[in-house]
Write an enzyme that holds these catalytic residues in place. Structure first.
Site, PDB file in Angstrom:
ATOM      1  CG  ASP A 293      -2.190   0.813   0.973  1.00  0.00           C
ATOM      2  OD1 ASP A 293      -3.230   0.540   1.577  1.00  0.00           O
ATOM      3  OD2 ASP A 293      -2.115   1.755   0.143  1.00  0.00           O
TER       4      ASP A 293
HETATM    5  C1  GLC Z   1      -4.262   4.429  -0.135  1.00  0.00           C
HETATM    6  C2  GLC Z   1      -5.168   3.246   0.144  1.00  0.00           C
HETATM    7  C3  GLC Z   1      -5.205   2.224  -0.949  1.00  0.00           C
HETATM    8  C4  GLC Z   1      -5.000   2.898  -2.288  1.00  0.00           C
HETATM    9  C5  GLC Z   1      -3.591   3.467  -2.295  1.00  0.00           C
HETATM   10  C6  GLC Z   1      -3.284   4.213  -3.605  1.00  0.00           C
HETATM   11  O1  GLC Z   1      -3.588   4.822   1.019  1.00  0.00           O
HETATM   12  O2  GLC Z   1      -4.976   2.549   1.368  1.00  0.00           O
HETATM   13  O3  GLC Z   1      -6.474   1.556  -0.864  1.00  0.00           O
HETATM   14  O4  GLC Z   1      -5.158   1.964  -3.337  1.00  0.00           O
HETATM   15  O5  GLC Z   1      -3.338   4.344  -1.197  1.00  0.00           O
HETATM   16  O6  GLC Z   1      -4.058   5.367  -3.687  1.00  0.00           O
END
Ligand code: GLC
Length: 732
Positions: A293
């Site tokens: 993430d």
């Molecule tokens: C965010 C979220 C994730 C998302 C990623 C990219 O923090 O937790 O669900 O896909 O960053 O935006």
């Protein structure tokens, strides 16, 4: 659908490419960059300055942030093979421009992947996932994902970070908005449908995009419903509650997974080799790719399990994260660790192989560019708008109706509540490119459908109540329609709430309308289950409209005036009070089951039952269930029930089947959803509905983590929601 898997010819191509790559180029393929280092979000100057002061970014990066668009381009890094994929960059021309650099100006010409959060639509916004899950309609789940893929692909995007498959039992957690609710079985059927919709059966199809099962895993089990908090659960709970939708996604061929921010029992998911190797690779046989993430590798320092960014990068790569989303730990440290022998090059090669496998599977080596003429043809096209309206109508749950609905179009209507006319607030969390001005509000829809009304906002989530305006606007009305709820940024990521009742003066506005003795229809526009007992008590009817997307207003009008008979059913329990969270229907009995007895499992200051149970939802007609038959065959239970529409309006009923393992070596839930079927019934029509339940699905994990189905009595409940009483016992 079949599992995402490697292909011999592609593997040979990957082998030959790997042999040509330097260690730096390999690390570059694992590097995903975005418009900012915290995962694609705009960050304020103050925050940039704070990050600089805290050493989270360098002077050079700080300077680059000040010119955001320079940061997005990163052309030099692409040219030198230091970028493998982008997050949060869109527009076919822009993506083609960057792709051209990668394909034609870098040494090996490896194409880029463009990833984006296409969670519930791209420009045409569909209802938030929690809302759409209330349709219990797998065809709809698939269709909206496919439509979103068409619009995103035309915008240069190859890969969505969706579906979000986190089971959520705590409405204080803002990301409950993004998933399919509290039930593992429903979420599993949702997962399979979404993967089919996004990916189709040919990943090289330019109108399809790679899907991503996230957040792996148990992100929704965050203690206290506080986002990013620890998840501390038993392995039995992990496998019986949180794993099923991720297994379904794997079986359906999902191409990627995303590791969750949280630690699972103390080990952050981004460095958790049990999850990323033992579970995903060894048990599930997953051959796709895992992306971290945003910044979650770097966050292992804050978790207290990595000494620094180098240590975090090493642990994550060895555990099995192939792509580092925006923390640059791989780019900055992996080459040296491989050259020094601290990390075996085979480990790096395996991650690079997964990235290249994804790019070959998507067809990017053959067709790296997006057709730039598509976007204007597909974006917000009439078919997508019609689908958005259909999805919204099928997602809205009728919670209360004393007969006032459906309304006549010629009665004198007063509308109050500022959410009635703010398009952007209808779109919900993770709306990156949907626009308020493209959204149909409730006021817009009343006007276009020539329904006369008077309107005054009177009150809002953050706007104090104007009592005079309220009295003035309702005084001559036959009926008042009040729209209340949440602003869209009150749910979603980093939006946990300690209080999940209506904010501000919204309840007071409804109370005053009740006091005026005017019939009141309350429409909820929100992103989570809410403790709305007061609002319900003041209202003659309550429609849970959710953040319903681009066509919210039209869908609400269609339902309130009877052009569509509401058919949605809740996929999360609604609590009476915030303090009841976490709350869910598939709980165990305990030694003192909830009852009127003082010394039983309950709150003495709250009702015994939730405000609304899982599976609940009203219709403008009524359905009766009779003649339940259950036959135990060799490896399935064959269940037949008669369902009758005994009202005067056609409708769609979701027949729900729950099972209770009455006596087992571990306490089992009082009910578990094991089947459902959506049927259409004309007035007076009776249908015989059959459902089959694999006996193998009735098992659980014992103390040794063996999956077992124990013989004994099972109760089968079939009906309208999780409190259905029609029951048959069967002994296996
Ligand atoms: C965010 C979220 C994730 C998302 C990623 C990219 O923090 O937790 O669900 O896909 O960053 O935006």
């Amino acid at each position: 659908m079949r599992k995402f898997c490697s292909d011999l010819e592609i593997e040979r191509k990957i082998d030959s490419l790997l042999r040509k790559m330097t260690v730096e180029e390999k690390a570059g393929q694992l590097n995903q960059v975005g418009p900012s280092p915290v995962g694609g979000f705009e960050i304020s100057l103050e925050e940039k300055q704070k990050m600089l002061a805290e050493g989270k970014i360098t002077e050079e990066e700080f300077d680059r942030f000040l010119s955001e668009e320079k940061w997005d381009e990163q052309e030099d890094d692409i040219r030198t093979g230091r970028v493998g994929s982008f997050l949060g960059v869109r527009d076919a021309r822009r993506c083609n421009h960057l792709q051209k650099i990668a394909v034609e100006q870098s040494r090996l010409g490896i194409p880029l992947l463009f990833g984006m959060d296409v969670i519930h639509g791209h420009r045409t916004m569909f209802p938030i996932p929690l809302a759409e899950s209330c349709s219990w309609d797998e065809t709809l789940f698939e269709r909206t994902a496919q439509a979103a893929a068409v619009e995103a692909a035309a915008d240069g995007i190859h890969w969505t970070f969706a579906p979000m498959l986190d089971i959520a039992r705590d409405a204080r957690w803002g990301r409950i908005a993004e998933g399919a609710g509290e039930d593992p079985y429903l979420a599993s059927r949702y997962a399979a449908a979404k993967v089919r919709g996004f990916q189709g059966d040919d990943l090289t199809d330019p109108a399809r995009i790679l899907a991503c099962a996230k957040h792996f895993i148990a992100y929704g089990a965050a203690i206290g419903g506080r986002d990013y908090n620890s998840a501390d659960i038993s392995l039995q709970t992990l496998w019986e509650v949180y794993m099923p939708p991720f297994i379904a996604a794997c079986e359906s061929g999902v191409a990627t997974y995303m590791a969750a921010f949280n630690d699972l029992n103390g080990i952050p998911c981004s460095v958790n080799s049990y999850l990323l190797q033992d579970v995903l690779r060894d048990k599930l046989g997953f051959e796709g790719l895992v992306v971290s993430d945003a910044g979650s590798i770097w966050e292992c320092i804050a978790h207290g399990v990595a000494a620094d960014r180098k240590d975090a990068g090493k642990q994550a790569l060895i555990a099995g994260i192939a792509i580092d989303m925006v923390s640059r730990c791989y780019l900055d440290f992996v080459p040296d660790m491989v050259l020094s022998g601290e990390i075996p090059e085979e480990r790096l090669d395996e991650a690079v192989r997964q990235v290249l496998r994804l790019k070959y599977a998507k067809g990017l080596f053959d067709q790296p560019y997006t057709d730039e003429t598509l976007e204007e043809k597909v974006t917000l096209c009439p078919e997508h708008r019609a689908l958005a309206r259909d999805a919204a109508r099928k997602s809205m749950v009728l919670l209360k109706n004393n007969g006032i609905l459906p309304m006549k179009k010629d009665c004198k209507i007063a509308v109050v509540g500022e959410l009635s006319d703010i398009g952007s607030e209808m779109l919900g969390t993770w709306t990156l490119y949907g626009k308020g001005e493209e959204t149909v509000t409730f006021i817009d829809a009343l006007k276009t459908q020539n329904i006369s009304f008077v309107y005054a906002p009177c009150c809002g989530v953050e706007t104090p109540l104007d009592r005079q305006a309220l009295q003035a606007v309702i005084i001559d009305a036959d009926v008042v329609i009040a729209m209340v709820g949440e602003l869209r940024d009150m749910s979603g990521e980093a939006s946990s709430l300690s209080y999940i009742g209506l904010a501000g003066d919204q309840d007071e506005m409804l109370r005053l309308i009740k006091e005026s003795n005017k019939p009141l229809v309350t429409v909820l526009v929100n992103g989570r289950p809410m403790a709305v007992g007061n609002a319900v008590s003041y209202s003659d009817a309550v429609l849970e409209a959710w953040h319903g997307g681009t066509e919210t207003g039209n869908a609400i009008v269609d339902i309130l005036f009877g052009d569509y008979n509401p058919s949605a059913r809740l996929t999360t329990t609604f609590p009476n009070a915030s303090g009841e969270c976490p709350i869910y229907y598939n709980h165990v009995s305990t030694g003192r089951p909830t009852s009127d007895v003082r010394h039983s499992c309950k709150y003495i200051d709250s009702p015994l039952k939730p405000l609304y149970p899982f599976g609940y939802g009203l219709s403008y007609t009524t359905y009766t269930y009779n003649n339940l038959e259950v036959k135990a065959l060799e490896d399935t239970l064959e269940v037949i029930v008669e369902v009758m529409n005994d009202g005067n309006m056609a409708g769609e009923e979701t027949v729900q089947l729950y099972v209770q393992d009455v006596l087992a070596s571990r306490a089992r839930p009082v009910r578990e959803l094991k089947g459902f079927k959506k049927i259409c019934l004309q007035p007076g029509e009776l249908q015989k509905v059959s459902l089959s339940v694999p006996v193998n699905s009735l098992g659980f994990y014992n103390d040794s983590m063996e999956y077992i189905v124990e013989p004994g009595e099972f109760k089968i409940y079939v009906g309208h929601d999780s409190e259905a009483e029609l029951c048959q016992s069967v002994v296996l």
